[in-house]
Design a protein around this motif. Structure first.
Motif, PDB file in Angstrom:
ATOM      1  N   LYS A 160       0.833  -1.207   0.000  1.00  0.00           N
ATOM      2  CA  LYS A 160       0.000   0.000   0.000  1.00  0.00           C
ATOM      3  C   LYS A 160       0.868   1.258   0.000  1.00  0.00           C
ATOM      4  O   LYS A 160       0.590   2.224  -0.718  1.00  0.00           O
ATOM      5  CB  LYS A 160      -0.931  -0.006   1.210  1.00  0.00           C
ATOM      6  N   ALA A 161       1.936   1.255   0.789  1.00  0.00           N
ATOM      7  CA  ALA A 161       2.839   2.409   0.840  1.00  0.00           C
ATOM      8  C   ALA A 161       3.478   2.661  -0.521  1.00  0.00           C
ATOM      9  O   ALA A 161       3.616   3.810  -0.964  1.00  0.00           O
ATOM     10  CB  ALA A 161       3.908   2.189   1.905  1.00  0.00           C
ATOM     11  N   ALA A 162       3.884   1.588  -1.200  1.00  0.00           N
ATOM     12  CA  ALA A 162       4.472   1.748  -2.530  1.00  0.00           C
ATOM     13  C   ALA A 162       3.474   2.374  -3.488  1.00  0.00           C
ATOM     14  O   ALA A 162       3.827   3.261  -4.288  1.00  0.00           O
ATOM     15  CB  ALA A 162       4.942   0.393  -3.054  1.00  0.00           C
ATOM     16  N   GLY A 163       2.225   1.934  -3.400  1.00  0.00           N
ATOM     17  CA  GLY A 163       1.198   2.526  -4.248  1.00  0.00           C
ATOM     18  C   GLY A 163       1.015   4.007  -3.989  1.00  0.00           C
ATOM     19  O   GLY A 163       0.736   4.782  -4.915  1.00  0.00           O
ATOM     20  N   GLU A 164       1.198   4.414  -2.737  1.00  0.00           N
ATOM     21  CA  GLU A 164       1.030   5.837  -2.395  1.00  0.00           C
ATOM     22  C   GLU A 164       2.121   6.721  -2.989  1.00  0.00           C
ATOM     23  O   GLU A 164       1.952   7.925  -3.098  1.00  0.00           O
ATOM     24  CB  GLU A 164       0.988   5.982  -0.868  1.00  0.00           C
ATOM     25  N   GLY A 166       3.412   5.954  -6.047  1.00  0.00           N
ATOM     26  CA  GLY A 166       3.359   5.750  -7.483  1.00  0.00           C
ATOM     27  C   GLY A 166       3.898   4.436  -8.000  1.00  0.00           C
ATOM     28  O   GLY A 166       4.112   4.288  -9.208  1.00  0.00           O
ATOM     29  N   ILE A 167       4.121   3.441  -7.120  1.00  0.00           N
ATOM     30  CA  ILE A 167       4.593   2.124  -7.557  1.00  0.00           C
ATOM     31  C   ILE A 167       3.404   1.164  -7.490  1.00  0.00           C
ATOM     32  O   ILE A 167       2.977   0.775  -6.405  1.00  0.00           O
ATOM     33  CB  ILE A 167       5.745   1.613  -6.658  1.00  0.00           C
ATOM     34  N   VAL A 431       9.155   5.355  -0.015  1.00  0.00           N
ATOM     35  CA  VAL A 431       8.187   4.312   0.331  1.00  0.00           C
ATOM     36  C   VAL A 431       8.063   4.190   1.849  1.00  0.00           C
ATOM     37  O   VAL A 431       6.949   4.116   2.393  1.00  0.00           O
ATOM     38  CB  VAL A 431       8.613   2.962  -0.281  1.00  0.00           C
ATOM     39  N   MET A 432       9.188   4.197   2.550  1.00  0.00           N
ATOM     40  CA  MET A 432       9.149   4.004   3.994  1.00  0.00           C
ATOM     41  C   MET A 432       8.534   5.182   4.720  1.00  0.00           C
ATOM     42  O   MET A 432       8.098   5.052   5.876  1.00  0.00           O
ATOM     43  CB  MET A 432      10.568   3.732   4.515  1.00  0.00           C
ATOM     44  N   ALA A 433       8.481   6.339   4.063  1.00  0.00           N
ATOM     45  CA  ALA A 433       7.858   7.525   4.678  1.00  0.00           C
ATOM     46  C   ALA A 433       6.399   7.687   4.280  1.00  0.00           C
ATOM     47  O   ALA A 433       5.747   8.646   4.714  1.00  0.00           O
ATOM     48  CB  ALA A 433       8.644   8.773   4.279  1.00  0.00           C
TER      49      ALA A 433
END
Length: 534
Positions: A160-164, A166-167, A431-433
């Protein structure tokens, strides 16, 4: 001296495949030589790589030379030394690479190696048990490939974080397109590792026309004029020779294959003479063109409890993980080396991803027998360019086959590699942020929030970077003067000798290299049989 139609040197990711396919016809006799033992109990269990990564019983335990890109450090270079080779000790991720990788090989003067050419061999080798498009995926091959479940809340949060940022999620990065984040497809099935030893050799061990010798160190190739006619090897301290009526196929991998060629007098004549090795054939490309993925591991502390295996895999938690593995084939003991991976683009306008990020749901620390789970709760995210331009070399330092060769990577010597490594670290930070990971209460440990400029990040990379154990290219395929083999993997200028393993790759593939190495074994065997029929 015993005689066989074919001698295969090295029973690893490619060699086991070659031996299987060549011995399928009972009229052909095959000798398969492996320097290491038949196997190891930890190899069966997926997470056993943690026990084998520094185990001299089944690992060559090479190391790189000190160099500027590593701040003078000698980086560990583990290589499998048993049936199955590195497929028996690796992190189990199954990544073919992208179509562009193989189309580039063909464009470099290697007909028959475009994506359209190699796709049938990828399909032939695999029995993919996930979804995907049958146009891209194999369903009936010997190598079982699975999709580990994304049931862990941590994995869902990272996706989900990656999607946020743009991945997007991509359910099958080995299908039509590689872009996006996904659970790592794995050579794991029925609770065990799917090495080439298990998938390609165990089912055929009783073929009367196949002889498998373990503990057999190949010391030299034998020649009559410009033809390779056999090998000299030792078992239990005794020297033996075997003759190949048709061909010798060297499948030692990117370190051992150029080493064997040089020990046999094939390489750079001046270098060999200086070591007391009589030059037999000048091939200046032997040992050159070494490439590997140089990957800094960003590290993150997790303030919230219960998310990582640092909380769930130590003490009584480890007992629960063992029970979960025994009952359901899930959890820590069934884990791929990096259960999540993302293929991303460093900038807009690229035709395909050029960076790889991989997540490990824990922090580890060095232990006396390899890495162990740290007491601090956290995560690791490695980040690196997938197609580096920096090139090194591997060369023997002695005429003694038991002496390890010198491995020089020259990491970050190409400016574009340094630039893309920094970009990969910045994407990992993004991603981690992302908001989806806020509940974990993350704190950056490494490179650390104080390192913000490109130079500061690169200083950290040089001090902390590691390889991802994907050496390739040291017996490069091509038609130019620095190539070692031609497009049919025949060693230039020598009859009856081929090389078939990751050393023939002209460039690195986009991701882990085990799947392409197995494909090379499949294609090599097919070409040998085609040439035999012709």
């Amino acid at each position: 001296m015993r005689s066989y139609d074919y001698i295969v040197v090295g029973a690893g990711s490619a060699g086991a495949v070659v031996a299987n396919r060549l011995s399928a016809d009972p009229r052909r006799s095959v000798l398969l030589l492996e320097a290491g033992p038949p196997g190891h109990p930890w190899s069966r269990i997926p997470v056993g790589y943690a026990k084998l990564i520094a185990n001299p019983a089944v690992n060559w335990l090479y190391s790189g030379e000190p160099e500027a890109g590593t701040n003078g450090r000698r980086l560990p270079v583990p290589r499998g030394r048993m049936l199955g080779g590195s497929s028996a000790i690796n992190g189990l991720a199954f990544v073919r690479g992208q179509a562009q990788d193989f189309d580039t090989w063909a464009q470099m003067g290697n007909p028959g190696w475009s994506y359209a050419d190699v796709l049938p061999f990828f399909k032939r080798m695999e029995r993919y048990e996930g979804g995907g498009d049958d146009a891209y995926r194999g369903r009936e091959g010997p190598l079982r490939v699975t999709d580990p479940p994304a049931s862990d809340p941590l994995y869902a949060a990272v996706i989900k974080a990656a999607g946020e940022v743009g991945i997007p999620h991509n359910a099958d990065y080995n299908g039509a397109r590689q872009d996006g984040i996904a659970m790592s497809q794995a050579t794991i099935a029925s609770r065990r590792r799917m090495s080439t030893a298990h998938c390609y050799l165990e089912p055929i061990r009783k073929r009367p026309n196949l002889r498998i010798e373990t503990g057999a160190l190949t010391e030299s190739l034998l020649f009559e004029g410009s033809r390779c006619t056999g090998v000299r090897y030792t078992t239990a301290g005794a020297s033996q020779e075997a003759r190949a009526g048709r061909e010798v196929v060297v499948c030692g991998g990117s370190i051992n294959s150029p080493q064997l060629l040089e020990l046999s007098g094939i390489g750079q004549p001046e270098r060999l003479r200086a070591l007391g090795i009589e030059p037999r054939y000048a091939l200046p490309g032997v040992g050159e063109n070494l490439r590997d993925h140089y990957a800094p591991r960003t590290r993150w502390a997790v303030g919230a409890k219960g998310w990582t295996f640092n909380d769930r895999g130590r003490g009584l938690g480890l007992v629960k993980q063992a029970m979960r593995y025994a009952l359901f084939g899930q959890g820590l003991l069934a884990m791929v080396g990096a259960p999540l991976r993302a293929f991303v683009r460093s900038r807009e306008g690229l035709e395909a991803p050029d960076l790889l990020l991989g997540w490990v749901p824990m922090l580890t620390e060095p232990g006396p027998a390899g890495p162990r789970i740290a007491s601090q709760s956290g995560m690791t995210c490695y980040a690196h360019p997938m197609r580096p331009e920096s090139k090194g070399h591997i060369h023997v330092t002695s005429a003694d086959p038991r002496q390890p060769p010198a491995i020089t990577f020259n990491f970050l010597s190409s400016p574009v590699d340094a630039e893309l490594t920094v970009r990969a670290v910045r994407i990992a930070r993004a991603v981690m942020a992302a908001p989806a990971l806020a509940p974990l209460r993350l704190t950056e440990i490494a490179p650390g929030p104080a390192r913000q400029t490109d130079d500061e990040i690169l200083d950290w990379v040089r001090a902390a970077g590691e390889t991802t154990y994907h050496p390739v290219g040291t017996c490069r395929m091509g038609a130019d003067p620095m190539a070692v083999v031609d497009a049919r993997l025949r060693v230039h200028g020598i009859a009856g000798l081929r090389v078939a393993d990751a050393s023939i790759m002209p460039t690195l593939t986009s991701g882990n290299t085990n799947a392409p190495a197995i494909m090379i074994g499949e294609k090599a065997a097919a070409m040998i049989l085609e040439d035999l029929a012709a």
